[in-house]
Motif scaffolding. Structure first.
Motif, PDB file in Angstrom:
ATOM      1  N   ARG A 154       0.831  -1.210   0.000  1.00 34.77           N
ATOM      2  CA  ARG A 154       0.000   0.000   0.000  1.00 34.77           C
ATOM      3  C   ARG A 154       0.867   1.261   0.000  1.00 34.77           C
ATOM      4  O   ARG A 154       0.576   2.233  -0.700  1.00 34.77           O
ATOM      5  CB  ARG A 154      -0.924   0.006   1.213  1.00 34.77           C
ATOM      6  N   HIS A 155       1.939   1.240   0.802  1.00 32.25           N
ATOM      7  CA  HIS A 155       2.835   2.399   0.837  1.00 32.25           C
ATOM      8  C   HIS A 155       3.514   2.615  -0.518  1.00 32.25           C
ATOM      9  O   HIS A 155       3.705   3.760  -0.946  1.00 32.25           O
ATOM     10  CB  HIS A 155       3.887   2.224   1.925  1.00 32.25           C
ATOM     11  N   VAL A 156       3.893   1.525  -1.184  1.00 29.12           N
ATOM     12  CA  VAL A 156       4.531   1.656  -2.501  1.00 29.12           C
ATOM     13  C   VAL A 156       3.559   2.279  -3.499  1.00 29.12           C
ATOM     14  O   VAL A 156       3.929   3.178  -4.273  1.00 29.12           O
ATOM     15  CB  VAL A 156       5.022   0.280  -2.997  1.00 29.12           C
ATOM     16  N   LEU A 157       2.304   1.817  -3.499  1.00 33.74           N
ATOM     17  CA  LEU A 157       1.301   2.387  -4.401  1.00 33.74           C
ATOM     18  C   LEU A 157       1.045   3.858  -4.073  1.00 33.74           C
ATOM     19  O   LEU A 157       0.925   4.698  -4.975  1.00 33.74           O
ATOM     20  CB  LEU A 157      -0.006   1.591  -4.286  1.00 33.74           C
ATOM     21  N   TYR A 158       0.958   4.166  -2.781  1.00 35.51           N
ATOM     22  CA  TYR A 158       0.780   5.541  -2.342  1.00 35.51           C
ATOM     23  C   TYR A 158       1.968   6.417  -2.739  1.00 35.51           C
ATOM     24  O   TYR A 158       1.813   7.594  -3.086  1.00 35.51           O
ATOM     25  CB  TYR A 158       0.645   5.585  -0.815  1.00 35.51           C
ATOM     26  N   PHE A 159       3.181   5.826  -2.652  1.00 35.47           N
ATOM     27  CA  PHE A 159       4.407   6.595  -2.862  1.00 35.47           C
ATOM     28  C   PHE A 159       4.435   7.263  -4.228  1.00 35.47           C
ATOM     29  O   PHE A 159       4.765   8.452  -4.350  1.00 35.47           O
ATOM     30  CB  PHE A 159       5.616   5.683  -2.680  1.00 35.47           C
ATOM     31  N   PHE A 160       4.092   6.518  -5.277  1.00 39.05           N
ATOM     32  CA  PHE A 160       4.153   7.079  -6.622  1.00 39.05           C
ATOM     33  C   PHE A 160       3.144   8.212  -6.805  1.00 39.05           C
ATOM     34  O   PHE A 160       3.440   9.218  -7.465  1.00 39.05           O
ATOM     35  CB  PHE A 160       3.927   5.977  -7.653  1.00 39.05           C
ATOM     36  N   ASN A 161       1.965   8.078  -6.216  1.00 35.83           N
ATOM     37  CA  ASN A 161       0.995   9.166  -6.298  1.00 35.83           C
ATOM     38  C   ASN A 161       1.453  10.375  -5.490  1.00 35.83           C
ATOM     39  O   ASN A 161       1.205  11.517  -5.869  1.00 35.83           O
ATOM     40  CB  ASN A 161      -0.375   8.695  -5.803  1.00 35.83           C
ATOM     41  N   ALA A 162       2.119  10.122  -4.361  1.00 33.58           N
ATOM     42  CA  ALA A 162       2.625  11.232  -3.552  1.00 33.58           C
ATOM     43  C   ALA A 162       3.708  11.999  -4.300  1.00 33.58           C
ATOM     44  O   ALA A 162       3.728  13.237  -4.301  1.00 33.58           O
ATOM     45  CB  ALA A 162       3.165  10.696  -2.226  1.00 33.58           C
ATOM     46  N   VAL A 163       4.617  11.265  -4.945  1.00 33.88           N
ATOM     47  CA  VAL A 163       5.672  11.922  -5.725  1.00 33.88           C
ATOM     48  C   VAL A 163       5.065  12.725  -6.869  1.00 33.88           C
ATOM     49  O   VAL A 163       5.517  13.837  -7.178  1.00 33.88           O
ATOM     50  CB  VAL A 163       6.666  10.872  -6.263  1.00 33.88           C
ATOM     51  N   ALA A 164       4.033  12.166  -7.503  1.00 35.84           N
ATOM     52  CA  ALA A 164       3.369  12.883  -8.599  1.00 35.84           C
ATOM     53  C   ALA A 164       2.773  14.194  -8.130  1.00 35.84           C
ATOM     54  O   ALA A 164       2.730  15.173  -8.882  1.00 35.84           O
ATOM     55  CB  ALA A 164       2.286  11.994  -9.213  1.00 35.84           C
ATOM     56  N   ARG A 165       2.308  14.232  -6.868  1.00 36.16           N
ATOM     57  CA  ARG A 165       1.740  15.474  -6.336  1.00 36.16           C
ATOM     58  C   ARG A 165       2.813  16.534  -6.096  1.00 36.16           C
ATOM     59  O   ARG A 165       2.534  17.730  -6.171  1.00 36.16           O
ATOM     60  CB  ARG A 165       1.016  15.196  -5.016  1.00 36.16           C
ATOM     61  N   VAL A 166       4.027  16.088  -5.819  1.00 36.47           N
ATOM     62  CA  VAL A 166       5.114  17.033  -5.540  1.00 36.47           C
ATOM     63  C   VAL A 166       5.677  17.627  -6.832  1.00 36.47           C
ATOM     64  O   VAL A 166       6.056  18.806  -6.876  1.00 36.47           O
ATOM     65  CB  VAL A 166       6.231  16.333  -4.737  1.00 36.47           C
ATOM     66  N   LEU A 167       5.728  16.820  -7.880  1.00 35.84           N
ATOM     67  CA  LEU A 167       6.330  17.274  -9.138  1.00 35.84           C
ATOM     68  C   LEU A 167       5.482  18.369  -9.781  1.00 35.84           C
ATOM     69  O   LEU A 167       4.250  18.309  -9.751  1.00 35.84           O
ATOM     70  CB  LEU A 167       6.471  16.105 -10.102  1.00 35.84           C
ATOM     71  N   PRO A 168       6.100  19.375 -10.368  1.00 40.71           N
ATOM     72  CA  PRO A 168       5.345  20.425 -11.051  1.00 40.71           C
ATOM     73  C   PRO A 168       4.699  19.905 -12.325  1.00 40.71           C
ATOM     74  O   PRO A 168       5.159  18.896 -12.892  1.00 40.71           O
ATOM     75  CB  PRO A 168       6.420  21.479 -11.367  1.00 40.71           C
TER      76      PRO A 168
END
Length: 212
Positions: A154-168
Motif C-alpha cells: 500500500r505504501h509503494v502504491l501511495y508513494f508514486f501518487n505522492a511523488v506525482a503530487r510534488v512534481l510540477p
C-alpha cells in the motif's frame, strides 16, 4: 467527509496520530527504530492534515469567504493573488509543498514495514531453534507478517501518487491521471481487504508469555 475523517479520527487522522505520539511504545517491537519511524510518520501527518484541509477549503469555499478569513493571514506565504488563476496557482503550490510530507510518510512506512518483516524472521527462527514453534505461535507470526506485507505494498502504491503530487505540471516523470487512478484504486482495494481480514495492525505479534 474527508475533513471529518482526517481531523476527527479513525484509522488515520489527527486524533489517531496524536494517540501514536503520546503512546510510550507503539507496538512492542524489539527494534527501537520501528517505534521511531511510527512516530515520525505521526508527526508528518500532524503537519500534513491541516495543510491539506487548508487546500481543500481553498477549493470549496466561496471566494468571498476565503478572501475574508484566510487571504489576509496567508498573503505572501506561498504566492500572491486570491482570485481566478492566482488562487488556483496558490492552491497547486500549497498542494505540492505539503505533499512532501506525504512522500516522507510513505518512505517511513516502507522502512518500518521492512524492519518489522526482518524482526518477524528473527522471532520465527528463535522460536524454531528452541523447539517451541507451535501452531499458535506460527499463526500469530504469519498474521503479523501478512499485515506488514500488505502495508508495504500500500505504501509503494501511495508513494508514486505522492511523488506525482510534488512534481510540477509537465515534469518528465509526472504520471498520467489514469496511472494515478489505477494506483489509487489498487491501494483502496488492498486497504479494504486489510480491514475486512483484520490485518490493519502494526503491533508486534501476540505470543505466549514463555518466550524463548
Amino acid at each position: 467527509t474527508r475533513l471529518t475523517t482526517k481531523m476527527g479520527g479513525g484509522s488515520y487522522g489527527v486524533v489517531f496520530e496524536a494517540t501514536t505520539l503520546l503512546a510510550p511504545d507503539t507496538g512492542g517491537w524489539e527494534d527501537p527504530c520501528i517505534n521511531w519511524l511510527l512516530k515520525a510518520q505521526a508527526w508528518s501527518m500532524m503537519l500534513y492534515f491541516p495543510l491539506e484541509h487548508l487546500w481543500l477549503l481553498s477549493r470549496v469555499l466561496p471566494t468571498s469567504v476565503f478572501d475574508r478569513w484566510f487571504a489576509p493571514s496567508l498573503s505572501g506565504v506561498w504566492v500572491g493573488g486570491w482570485t481566478g488563476p492566482e488562487r488556483t496557482l496558490w492552491g497547486n503550490t500549497l498542494a505540492r509543498r505539503y505533499s512532501i510530507l506525504w512522500v516522507f510518510w510513505n518512505m517511513s512506512g516502507i522502512a518500518g514495514s521492512l524492519l518489522r518483516l526482518r524482526e518477524l524472521r528473527v522471532l520465527r527462527a528463535r522460536w524454531a531453534k528452541m523447539g517451541k514453534l507451535s501452531k499458535e505461535v506460527a499463526a500469530s507470526l504469519k498474521k503479523t507478517r501478512d499485515a506488514a506485507l500488505l502495508q508495504t505494498v500500500r505504501h509503494v502504491l501511495y508513494f508514486f501518487n505522492a511523488v506525482a503530487r510534488v512534481l510540477p505540471p509537465g515534469h518528465r516523470f509526472q504520471q498520467t491521471s489514469t496511472t494515478s487512478n489505477i494506483l489509487g484504486l489498487g491501494e483502496a482495494v488492498l486497504g479494504s481487504y486489510q480491514m475486512v481480514s483484520g490485518l490493519m495492525g502494526k503491533a508486534a505479534p501476540k505470543l505466549p508469555l514463555e518466550a524463548p
